[in-house]
Scaffold this motif. Structure first.
Motif, PDB file in Angstrom:
ATOM      1  N   ALA A 298     -41.707  50.372  21.000  1.00 16.71           N
ATOM      2  CA  ALA A 298     -40.989  50.270  19.725  1.00 16.71           C
ATOM      3  C   ALA A 298     -40.435  51.623  19.297  1.00 16.71           C
ATOM      4  N   LEU A 299     -41.247  52.669  19.400  1.00 15.35           N
ATOM      5  CA  LEU A 299     -40.778  54.004  19.024  1.00 15.35           C
ATOM      6  C   LEU A 299     -39.663  54.477  19.949  1.00 15.35           C
ATOM      7  N   GLY A 300     -39.783  54.153  21.247  1.00  8.61           N
ATOM      8  CA  GLY A 300     -38.753  54.569  22.193  1.00  8.61           C
ATOM      9  C   GLY A 300     -37.414  53.904  21.932  1.00  8.61           C
ATOM     10  N   VAL A 301     -37.429  52.606  21.609  1.00  2.21           N
ATOM     11  CA  VAL A 301     -36.178  51.902  21.299  1.00  2.21           C
ATOM     12  C   VAL A 301     -35.575  52.438  20.013  1.00  2.21           C
ATOM     13  N   TRP A 302     -36.422  52.738  19.028  1.00  5.71           N
ATOM     14  CA  TRP A 302     -35.924  53.322  17.781  1.00  5.71           C
ATOM     15  C   TRP A 302     -35.242  54.665  18.059  1.00  5.71           C
ATOM     16  N   ALA A 303     -35.859  55.488  18.892  1.00  2.01           N
ATOM     17  CA  ALA A 303     -35.303  56.822  19.153  1.00  2.01           C
ATOM     18  C   ALA A 303     -34.040  56.769  19.995  1.00  2.01           C
ATOM     19  N   ALA A 304     -33.986  55.866  20.977  1.00  2.79           N
ATOM     20  CA  ALA A 304     -32.834  55.776  21.875  1.00  2.79           C
ATOM     21  C   ALA A 304     -32.616  54.313  22.249  1.00  2.79           C
ATOM     22  N   PRO A 305     -31.922  53.539  21.394  1.00  2.00           N
ATOM     23  CA  PRO A 305     -31.738  52.114  21.666  1.00  2.00           C
ATOM     24  C   PRO A 305     -31.014  51.889  22.991  1.00  2.00           C
ATOM     25  N   PRO A 306     -31.583  51.096  23.891  1.00  2.00           N
ATOM     26  CA  PRO A 306     -30.892  50.818  25.151  1.00  2.00           C
ATOM     27  C   PRO A 306     -29.683  49.918  24.932  1.00  2.00           C
ATOM     28  N   ALA A 307     -28.838  49.828  25.937  1.00  4.15           N
ATOM     29  CA  ALA A 307     -27.645  48.982  25.846  1.00  4.15           C
ATOM     30  C   ALA A 307     -28.047  47.555  25.546  1.00  4.15           C
ATOM     31  N   GLY A 308     -27.340  46.937  24.629  1.00  2.06           N
ATOM     32  CA  GLY A 308     -27.608  45.553  24.262  1.00  2.06           C
ATOM     33  C   GLY A 308     -28.524  45.393  23.079  1.00  2.06           C
ATOM     34  N   THR A 309     -29.183  46.473  22.638  1.00  6.44           N
ATOM     35  CA  THR A 309     -30.069  46.383  21.481  1.00  6.44           C
ATOM     36  C   THR A 309     -29.272  46.003  20.241  1.00  6.44           C
ATOM     37  N   ARG A 310     -29.758  45.012  19.528  1.00  3.66           N
ATOM     38  CA  ARG A 310     -29.096  44.585  18.281  1.00  3.66           C
ATOM     39  C   ARG A 310     -29.627  45.457  17.146  1.00  3.66           C
ATOM     40  N   ILE A 311     -28.733  46.104  16.428  1.00  2.00           N
ATOM     41  CA  ILE A 311     -29.117  46.995  15.338  1.00  2.00           C
ATOM     42  C   ILE A 311     -28.540  46.442  14.035  1.00  2.00           C
ATOM     43  N   VAL A 312     -29.413  46.182  13.081  1.00  3.12           N
ATOM     44  CA  VAL A 312     -29.023  45.655  11.772  1.00  3.12           C
ATOM     45  C   VAL A 312     -29.519  46.628  10.716  1.00  3.12           C
ATOM     46  N   ALA A 313     -28.645  47.036   9.831  1.00  3.95           N
ATOM     47  CA  ALA A 313     -29.039  47.991   8.790  1.00  3.95           C
ATOM     48  C   ALA A 313     -28.484  47.535   7.452  1.00  3.95           C
ATOM     49  N   ALA A 314     -29.304  47.651   6.417  1.00  6.61           N
ATOM     50  CA  ALA A 314     -28.829  47.370   5.066  1.00  6.61           C
ATOM     51  C   ALA A 314     -27.750  48.384   4.694  1.00  6.61           C
ATOM     52  N   ALA A 315     -26.997  48.059   3.665  1.00  9.93           N
ATOM     53  CA  ALA A 315     -25.871  48.905   3.265  1.00  9.93           C
ATOM     54  C   ALA A 315     -26.315  50.346   3.028  1.00  9.93           C
ATOM     55  N   ASP A 316     -25.565  51.285   3.614  1.00 11.23           N
ATOM     56  CA  ASP A 316     -25.805  52.721   3.451  1.00 11.23           C
ATOM     57  C   ASP A 316     -27.209  53.135   3.871  1.00 11.23           C
ATOM     58  N   THR A 317     -27.749  52.503   4.895  1.00 15.94           N
ATOM     59  CA  THR A 317     -29.066  52.858   5.420  1.00 15.94           C
ATOM     60  C   THR A 317     -28.900  53.543   6.767  1.00 15.94           C
ATOM     61  N   SER A 318     -29.503  54.694   6.917  1.00 14.66           N
ATOM     62  CA  SER A 318     -29.392  55.449   8.159  1.00 14.66           C
ATOM     63  C   SER A 318     -30.172  54.773   9.276  1.00 14.66           C
ATOM     64  N   THR A 319     -29.653  54.882  10.501  1.00 13.77           N
ATOM     65  CA  THR A 319     -30.352  54.373  11.680  1.00 13.77           C
ATOM     66  C   THR A 319     -30.814  55.522  12.577  1.00 13.77           C
ATOM     67  N   ARG A 320     -30.922  56.707  12.003  1.00 10.43           N
ATOM     68  CA  ARG A 320     -31.303  57.881  12.797  1.00 10.43           C
ATOM     69  C   ARG A 320     -32.717  57.704  13.372  1.00 10.43           C
ATOM     70  N   PRO A 321     -33.025  58.397  14.461  1.00  6.86           N
ATOM     71  CA  PRO A 321     -34.370  58.332  15.051  1.00  6.86           C
ATOM     72  C   PRO A 321     -35.410  58.945  14.118  1.00  6.86           C
ATOM     73  N   PRO A 322     -36.698  58.688  14.383  1.00  8.40           N
ATOM     74  CA  PRO A 322     -37.738  59.282  13.526  1.00  8.40           C
ATOM     75  C   PRO A 322     -37.782  60.792  13.701  1.00  8.40           C
ATOM     76  N   ALA A 323     -37.885  61.510  12.600  1.00 10.18           N
ATOM     77  CA  ALA A 323     -37.965  62.970  12.649  1.00 10.18           C
ATOM     78  C   ALA A 323     -39.405  63.457  12.698  1.00 10.18           C
ATOM     79  N   ALA A 324     -40.339  62.595  12.330  1.00  9.51           N
ATOM     80  CA  ALA A 324     -41.766  62.908  12.331  1.00  9.51           C
ATOM     81  C   ALA A 324     -42.504  61.594  12.561  1.00  9.51           C
ATOM     82  N   PRO A 325     -43.784  61.658  12.904  1.00 13.96           N
ATOM     83  CA  PRO A 325     -44.521  60.415  13.123  1.00 13.96           C
ATOM     84  C   PRO A 325     -44.472  59.518  11.880  1.00 13.96           C
ATOM     85  N   PRO A 326     -43.984  58.288  12.010  1.00 10.89           N
ATOM     86  CA  PRO A 326     -43.908  57.402  10.854  1.00 10.89           C
ATOM     87  C   PRO A 326     -45.249  56.720  10.585  1.00 10.89           C
ATOM     88  N   ARG A 327     -45.284  55.967   9.513  1.00 14.47           N
ATOM     89  CA  ARG A 327     -46.475  55.192   9.146  1.00 14.47           C
ATOM     90  C   ARG A 327     -46.379  53.806   9.780  1.00 14.47           C
TER      91      ARG A 327
END
Length: 631
Positions: free
Chosen positions: A286-315
């Motif tokens: 899960a963390l790897g796909v978040w950091a570098a989504p492979p080809a074909g990954t479906r990405i959905v984001a709410a309005a004005d929400t960043s899809t950047r990778p994690p900058a520090a260990p998340p909760r």
């Protein structure tokens, strides 16, 4: 490729060159406003320059492009269609490498169109509040000069799922633009070919160059150390922050009872739940796909929400199997990130902003969704969950079963735009007495990962903060407003409030009407307001009439307590009236234009033909003027 195809491509190339400014303006309009003007300018140029088919036959050296003939319009249609498809894909978060223009590239400068006036600014704000398909429809009308049928066909070919809805919404936006959207869209404010240049932040640029050099040096030293015999990073100190963020062993985990011992009751107090919360392989994927989504990954984001990778260990909030889909949910302090791993299918990443969440807005999240249903993962401080129908305000809520890990049974989803609105299911959460805040609150699904908190302000509390919408008056108000929530789907809404700001006795003994301002606030801070006129109705769920709308406004919030709107209303006798009503601080209402009248009160009723054009304005007790909200 045959000669006919070669000729078509050459005509398309000629059309692109000839109509380049026109195509770039269309792409600039459709691209998401959240990109910022500099990036939109460069991306619009890049998309148009890539609008030709990839496999273009090479012309012999010295050959000239095909001459434009009577069928040159088909070449333009080709590049316009491709430009529109590429620009629309950005809002859908579908960004394969082909959508990332490498040219033009600008270093050290910020480019942006010339600033316009108040009308251009108002239109820009209105455009930022509608989906890309609506902006595309408006562009096809005003920039391309297409009729409705032709525009519908272009939108359908570009992959817009509901072209008719996009055209209707574009028409409504067009009517709300008093200065005329056509003239404004052709102004310099929306021209990415005539731009101004300014330097970037010079100090920040210098810091970034230094940081890049330091990072490169660290990587080189680390690589050399690893290449030496027995070379290993000492104590893990050579790991970068990005590498640490991808280590499942470093995920933040909150103790199970932390929520009952803290004054910060939000997503930071959620414990890690789910049967797979200890599955390091799943968490690493899960963390790897978040950091570098492979080809074909479906990405959905709410309005004005960043899809950047994690900058520090998340909760870690959850990891488990939901309806045959492996689901992991993270929280990085600002966003919720949901990773879904279906069997034999590509993964999905879903992002939602939740900064500054509170007890109610952090009361749950959508953990699973299917055709007409959804499941919530509830907060640990929610003791009970029920389901009620907003369109049946007198019906009690029905209890909902909760799994030990906090996942609910399936709940029906509200109807989407265009579908019949015969019911509106909402979840009713009751908080635990352990946090000394025993209250019930309503949450509804509008398509995002974070559900929307529904609140209410009764007339007596004008100017005060909203309260929960669980009492009988609030439920009856929401029964007549609920179906209007469909227009907010997918816009990143945090909460929606109903404020019954005025009551008015109708002429000819027509009963009492209620004027309700429905305000939606987003996670990014902006808001929109809609005024409904609600005359006496045959049923509790009969919808009111929309009397006014505003976007990018503080109206109907604690920071915009004054509101005024008007409608035309027909009495049982057949006679038409112009009605107006304002909030409590309004001392006078004036009507000019086709009707002239005044009332030393917050409400007014004057005979007026149905099609009479009138301008309504009010005067507050402190002497300030208040224009009526436009429909």
């Amino acid at each position: 490729m045959d000669e006919r195809t070669r000729a078509e491509v050459e005509r398309a190339e000629a059309a692109l060159v000839e109509h380049y400014p026109r195509l770039v303006r269309l792409a600039y309009l459709v691209l998401p406003p959240s990109m910022g003007r500099h990036r939109k300018v460069l991306t619009a140029h890049g998309l148009v320059q890539r609008a030709l088919p990839w496999r273009v036959p090479r012309r012999p050296v010295g050959a000239l492009p095909a001459q434009r003939g009577s069928d040159a319009g088909s070449g333009y249609d080709l590049v316009r269609q491709r430009t529109l498809e590429l620009a629309l894909a950005y809002e859908d978060r579908q960004r394969p490498a082909v959508l990332l223009p490498t040219v033009p590239f600008v270093w050290g400068l910020r480019l942006f169109p010339r600033a316009g006036g108040a009308d251009e600014l108002a239109l820009d704000q209105a455009l930022s509040a509608v989906p890309a398909a609506v902006r595309a429809a408006l562009g096809l009308w005003h920039l391309e000069g297409l009729e409705a049928e032709a525009a519908r066909a272009v939108l359908a070919r570009a992959g817009v799922p509901d072209p008719d809805m996009a055209l209707r919404a574009a028409g409504q936006l067009d009517r709300r633009t008093g200065a005329g959207a056509g003239a404004l869209l052709n102004s310099g404010e929306f021209d990415p070919c005539t731009v101004q240049a300014r330097p970037t932040d010079l100090l920040r640029r210098r810091q970034r160059v230094r940081a890049t050099g330091v990072l490169a040096a660290v990587l080189v030293v680390g690589a050399l150390a690893m290449a030496l015999p027995g070379g290993r990073p000492a104590g893990g100190s050579a790991l970068t922050a990005a590498q640490q963020a991808l280590d499942p062993g470093r995920l933040l985990r909150v103790p199970n009872e932390q929520w009952a011992r803290t004054a910060r009751v939000d997503f930071t107090a959620w414990p890690a739940r789910g049967r797979q919360a200890g599955d390091r392989q799943l968490l690493a994927r899960a963390l790897g796909v978040w950091a570098a989504p492979p080809a074909g990954t479906r990405i959905v984001a709410a309005a004005d929400t960043s899809t950047r990778p994690p900058a520090a260990p998340p909760r870690l909030l959850y990891a488990g199997l939901i309806d045959n889909v492996m689901v992991v949910v993270f929280h990085d302090g600002e966003r919720l990130v949901r990773y879904a791993e279906p069997q034999d299918a590509t993964p999905t990443l879903h992002f939602a902003r939740v900064d500054n969440a509170d007890l109610a807005s952090a009361g749950g999240l959508v953990i699973g969704r299917g055709n007409g249903w959804q499941r919530y993962l509830i907060a640990p401080w929610v003791a009970e969950v029920g389901v009620r129908d907003l369109l049946a305000p007198d019906a009690p809520s029905h209890g909902l079963h909760l799994a030990p890990d906090g996942v609910t049974d399936r709940i029906p989803t509200p109807p989407v735009d265009g579908a019949p609105c015969g019911h509106w299911p909402v979840a009713e959460f009751r908080s635990s007495p352990r946090i000394d805040d025993r209250r019930s609150f309503l949450m509804t699904d509008l398509g995002d990962l974070a559900p929307v908190h529904l609140t209410s302000v009764p007339p007596a509390a004008a100017g005060g903060g909203p309260g929960e919408a669980t009492g009988a008056p609030a439920l009856h108000s929401w029964a007549r407003t609920a179906c209007a929530l469909r227009s907010l789907r997918g816009t990143g809404v945090r909460s929606v409030t109903n404020w019954a700001y005025a009551r008015q006795e109708l002429p000819e003994g027509g009963g009492t009407a209620t004027w309700v301002c429905n305000r939606a606030d987003t996670w990014r801070g902006s808001g929109r307001a809609m005024v409904q006129f609600q005359p006496p109705a045959a049923g509790p769920a009969d919808p009111g009439r929309i009397a006014g709308r505003a976007v990018g406004t503080a109206a109907c919030s604690p920071f915009g307590r004054h509101v005024l709107a008007d409608v035309h209303w027909q009495a049982k006798s057949g006679k038409w009236y112009l009605l107006a009503a304002g909030s409590g601080e309004l001392a006078k209402v004036d009507v000019s234009g086709g009707v002239r009248a005044a009332a030393q009160a917050p409400v007014l009723a004057v005979p007026a033909a149905r099609n009479t054009t009138a301008q309504v304005a009010g005067r507050l007790r402190d002497g300030r003027s208040l224009p009526a909200m436009l429909p």
